[in-house]
Design a protein around this motif. Structure first.
Motif, PDB file in Angstrom:
ATOM      1  N   ASP A  29       0.826  -1.203   0.000  1.00  0.00           N
ATOM      2  CA  ASP A  29       0.000   0.000   0.000  1.00  0.00           C
ATOM      3  C   ASP A  29       0.865   1.260   0.000  1.00  0.00           C
ATOM      4  O   ASP A  29       0.547   2.271  -0.636  1.00  0.00           O
ATOM      5  CB  ASP A  29      -0.925   0.011   1.221  1.00  0.00           C
ATOM      6  CG  ASP A  29      -2.085  -0.961   1.046  1.00  0.00           C
ATOM      7  OD1 ASP A  29      -2.441  -1.223  -0.125  1.00  0.00           O
ATOM      8  OD2 ASP A  29      -2.606  -1.451   2.050  1.00  0.00           O
ATOM      9  N   ARG A  55     -10.251  -4.378   0.193  1.00  0.00           N
ATOM     10  CA  ARG A  55      -9.160  -4.340  -0.784  1.00  0.00           C
ATOM     11  C   ARG A  55      -8.669  -5.753  -1.042  1.00  0.00           C
ATOM     12  O   ARG A  55      -7.660  -6.196  -0.507  1.00  0.00           O
ATOM     13  CB  ARG A  55      -8.036  -3.449  -0.285  1.00  0.00           C
ATOM     14  CG  ARG A  55      -8.501  -2.000  -0.019  1.00  0.00           C
ATOM     15  CD  ARG A  55      -7.445  -1.199   0.720  1.00  0.00           C
ATOM     16  NE  ARG A  55      -6.252  -0.980  -0.090  1.00  0.00           N
ATOM     17  CZ  ARG A  55      -6.106   0.031  -0.960  1.00  0.00           C
ATOM     18  NH1 ARG A  55      -7.102   0.883  -1.139  1.00  0.00           N
ATOM     19  NH2 ARG A  55      -5.002   0.191  -1.637  1.00  0.00           N
ATOM     20  N   MET A  56      -9.412  -6.467  -1.863  1.00  0.00           N
ATOM     21  CA  MET A  56      -9.075  -7.833  -2.230  1.00  0.00           C
ATOM     22  C   MET A  56      -9.190  -7.981  -3.746  1.00  0.00           C
ATOM     23  O   MET A  56     -10.003  -7.314  -4.383  1.00  0.00           O
ATOM     24  CB  MET A  56     -10.006  -8.838  -1.544  1.00  0.00           C
ATOM     25  CG  MET A  56      -9.817  -8.923  -0.043  1.00  0.00           C
ATOM     26  SD  MET A  56      -8.200  -9.617   0.374  1.00  0.00           S
ATOM     27  CE  MET A  56      -8.286  -9.545   2.166  1.00  0.00           C
ATOM     28  N   TYR A  77      -3.209  -8.865  -1.762  1.00  0.00           N
ATOM     29  CA  TYR A  77      -4.615  -8.596  -2.066  1.00  0.00           C
ATOM     30  C   TYR A  77      -5.408  -9.821  -2.510  1.00  0.00           C
ATOM     31  O   TYR A  77      -6.588  -9.694  -2.845  1.00  0.00           O
ATOM     32  CB  TYR A  77      -4.715  -7.531  -3.172  1.00  0.00           C
ATOM     33  CG  TYR A  77      -4.031  -6.242  -2.815  1.00  0.00           C
ATOM     34  CD1 TYR A  77      -4.512  -5.461  -1.768  1.00  0.00           C
ATOM     35  CD2 TYR A  77      -2.906  -5.810  -3.510  1.00  0.00           C
ATOM     36  CE1 TYR A  77      -3.887  -4.278  -1.434  1.00  0.00           C
ATOM     37  CE2 TYR A  77      -2.282  -4.624  -3.186  1.00  0.00           C
ATOM     38  CZ  TYR A  77      -2.778  -3.856  -2.134  1.00  0.00           C
ATOM     39  OH  TYR A  77      -2.155  -2.685  -1.805  1.00  0.00           O
TER      40      TYR A  77
END
Length: 647
Positions: free
Chosen positions: A457, A511-512, A634
């Motif tokens: 990130d 957030r996948m 992710y």
């Protein structure tokens, strides 16, 4: 001096610099001797070779006039005056001017015939003289009378048209009547004898022959057809006389002295329609007849006293009628034998050129040098070096001569190759500098990328900062580092992947990424990888064109140059290595230029190919590494499929 100056710095420059210095010392042009006069910008060495490598003359020669034939293959007419007035011949010491005169100088056709007096020419060795030219302000300095020694009584070049043949010696023994000119003779223009009329020589005191005196007589001849007792030269007075001619093609000399007639022995007949040098030398009761510089026959006889006129191409009236008393002009008794000896004589029919008479007996080496140097085998005796200049980058060196000999078509090819070379070097510099910037950028980017190995990130936010979209939670780049990173292919690959991920996370939520989404990101990275590969290989095709096309284009220029060289040699009619070598060497310049384009391009192409391959491999590894990091950060959990679907 140059070597000593840089020798002490060998430690600083190293081996390559010393090698280049030695190469420069070898190739740097220099002058072989001091320049005779700086007002003349060009010179060339003329070698008169009487050794085994040349004309093979072992007998004494002495001072002799040498015929120098100039043509476009051995002389640069554009650099000389239109009339050859700036020609100067200097002895081997490069100080002593030599007497000379010009028989013909045609700068438009590129042909010249120049006679030079060479003092004390040595047999069995190489004798050098210098030819200077290239001075537009130089006055003419021809000296025909000084070209021949005082013992030379008569010399006809037969280069006069419509006027009697002029004697170029100091004795002024010009012909008494106008002859017929013959173009295309062995030395410029000659004279044509028809067998019916004679060319009358003067009865001047200088041409008087004393009893048992010495004499040298020579001429170039080409008979039309064999004739019985064809008289070429006749000088008969009463019961005395000298006759030289061809009996069915066999040269003979006949002497009548006080009622006794003697004739030289037989030998092989010459072929009609071919040029031959015929000479007679009389000394001490011995007469020797020379054919093409070699003894042909001898006659044990002394010359009688001869004071009257002589003629070329026909027997004298005395010879035809019997004998004529020189004082009364009435026929003498046939009992003298002179008339019987010459009765039935005919006139010579054919061409003649370069007629000479001397009052001394010339040595055998003198006769042979004249026969070889004036004839079709003159290249055995005389050779020309390359031009030398007083100043310039390539003054007096081989490269200057080669470049000055390049023809227009060669310069066109060399110009095209020069353009190709500029393009190829531009590509080399551009690609090497680009790869260097890309390599530095990759190193810097990978350093930051791997420092945040567990914070993808943060890396995504870093990419946003570099794009000017917000603050970074990771380490910031300086302005210099930012410029370096922007040149990195890996950064652009990462940017493409980051943009795709942000697009998928733009709607918020968890957030996948599914496996299909990760494959989509990989496809996007593969597309960016192809674009970066194309960017790395940009303009590389120009190097391949230079590698394959340069030698072939140079070969084309060489082939055309060789064709033009041989055409020029055929037009001039002078086939020798000195006429061919400069043109061939100049033609090969195109091939050298082609190789000069191709060889650096080949080395650079191989070097760049290896570096591009390494960088593409690095990009492939990075794509795999980035996809792995994305999957780790992710990828959806296998044990939470329903929860992920609901979200």
């Amino acid at each position: 001096m140059l070597l000593r100056r840089f020798g002490s710095r060998s430690g600083r420059f190293g081996g390559p610099a010393m090698f280049m210095l030695l190469l420069l010392a070898v190739l740097w042009p220099g002058q072989a001797a001091a320049w005779w006069n700086d007002q003349w910008s060009l010179r060339k060495k003329i070698t008169i070779d009487t050794a085994q490598s040349g004309a093979v003359v072992s007998d004494p020669i002495g001072t002799t006039p040498i015929l120098v034939r100039l043509h476009i293959g051995n002389f640069k007419f554009s650099a000389a005056k239109d009339d050859g007035g700036d020609l100067r011949f200097i002895a081997a010491d490069d100080k002593t001017p030599l007497k000379h005169h010009v028989e013909k100088f045609d700068s438009l056709l590129g042909e010249a015939l120049v006679w030079v007096s060479v003092p004390d020419l040595k047999p069995g060795t190489k004798n050098d003289i210098w030819l200077y030219f290239g001075n537009a302000k130089a006055p003419a300095a021809v000296d025909a009378k000084g070209t021949y020694d005082p013992d030379t009584l008569l010399v006809y070049h037969f280069n006069d048209r419509g006027t009697p043949a002029q004697d170029v010696t100091a004795w002024a023994n010009s012909a008494q009547n106008v002859g017929t000119a013959a173009d295309g003779s062995i030395i410029g223009q000659g004279a044509r004898l028809d067998g019916q009329s004679a060319l009358m020589l003067p009865g001047s005191p200088s041409l008087v022959v004393a009893e048992a005196g010495e004499l040298t007589w020579s001429v170039w001849l080409k008979m039309t057809a064999p004739q019985p007792r064809a008289v070429l030269y006749s000088r008969v007075e009463g019961s005395n006389g000298l006759t030289i001619g061809l009996d069915n093609g066999v040269p003979f000399a006949e002497v009548a002295n006080s009622g006794t007639t003697q004739r030289s022995g037989e030998g092989a007949a010459i072929a009609p329609g071919t040029w031959h040098h015929l000479a007679l030398v009389a000394k001490a009761g011995q007469i020797t007849l020379y054919l093409d510089g070699n003894p042909f026959s001898t006659l044990a006889a002394a010359l009688p006293t001869m004071t009257g006129v002589a003629q070329l191409g026909q027997a004298s009236a005395a010879a035809a009628a019997g004998a004529v008393d020189s004082s009364s002009g009435t026929p003498a008794a046939d009992a003298t034998g002179a008339g019987a000896a010459t009765s039935g004589a005919t006139g010579f029919a054919g061409d003649i050129d370069e007629f000479e008479i001397a009052k001394v007996a010339r040595p055998a080496g003198f006769i042979k040098v004249a026969a070889i140097g004036q004839g079709p085998d003159h290249a055995k005796l005389i050779s020309f070096s390359m031009d030398e200049e007083t100043s310039g980058w390539f003054s007096g060196g081989y490269f200057g001569v080669i470049l000055r000999s390049v023809t227009l078509d060669g310069w066109v090819v060399i110009g095209l190759l020069a353009i190709m070379a500029v393009i190829s070097w531009y590509v080399m510099v551009d690609r090497i500098s680009y790869l260097n910037r890309a390599g530095r950028g990759n190193l810097l980017f990978l350093k930051h990328f791997r420092e945040q190995a567990t914070d993808l990130d943060g890396l995504l936010q870093l990419d946003r900062e570099e794009a000017g979209e917000g603050d970074s939670i990771g380490p910031k780049f300086s302005a210099k580092e930012r410029k370096t990173v922007h040149a990195a292919p890996l950064y652009r690959l990462f940017g493409a992947g980051a943009a795709e991920i942000r697009r998928r996370f733009a709607g918020g939520g968890r957030r996948m990424l599914s496996s299909h989404a990760i494959e989509s990101v990989r496809a996007m990275l593969d597309s960016a990888y192809v674009q970066e590969t194309q960017r790395l290989n940009r303009l590389m095709v120009m190097l391949t064109i230079a590698i394959s096309g340069g030698p072939f284009l140079g070969l084309l220029g060489t082939v055309v140059g060789v064709m033009i060289t041989f055409a020029a040699i055929a037009a001039s009619g002078d086939v020798n290595v000195n006429a061919i070598a400069p043109g061939i060497a100049a033609a090969l310049v195109a091939t050298v230029a082609g190789l000069g384009v191709a060889i650096p391009s080949l080395f650079a192409y191989n070097y760049l190919t290896i570096r591009i391959k390494d960088m593409t491999s690095e990009m492939q590894v990075f794509v795999d590494e980035l996809i792995t990091r994305i999957a780790e950060s992710y990828d959806s959990r296998p044990d939470e499929p329903m929860k992920q679907a609901a979200e």
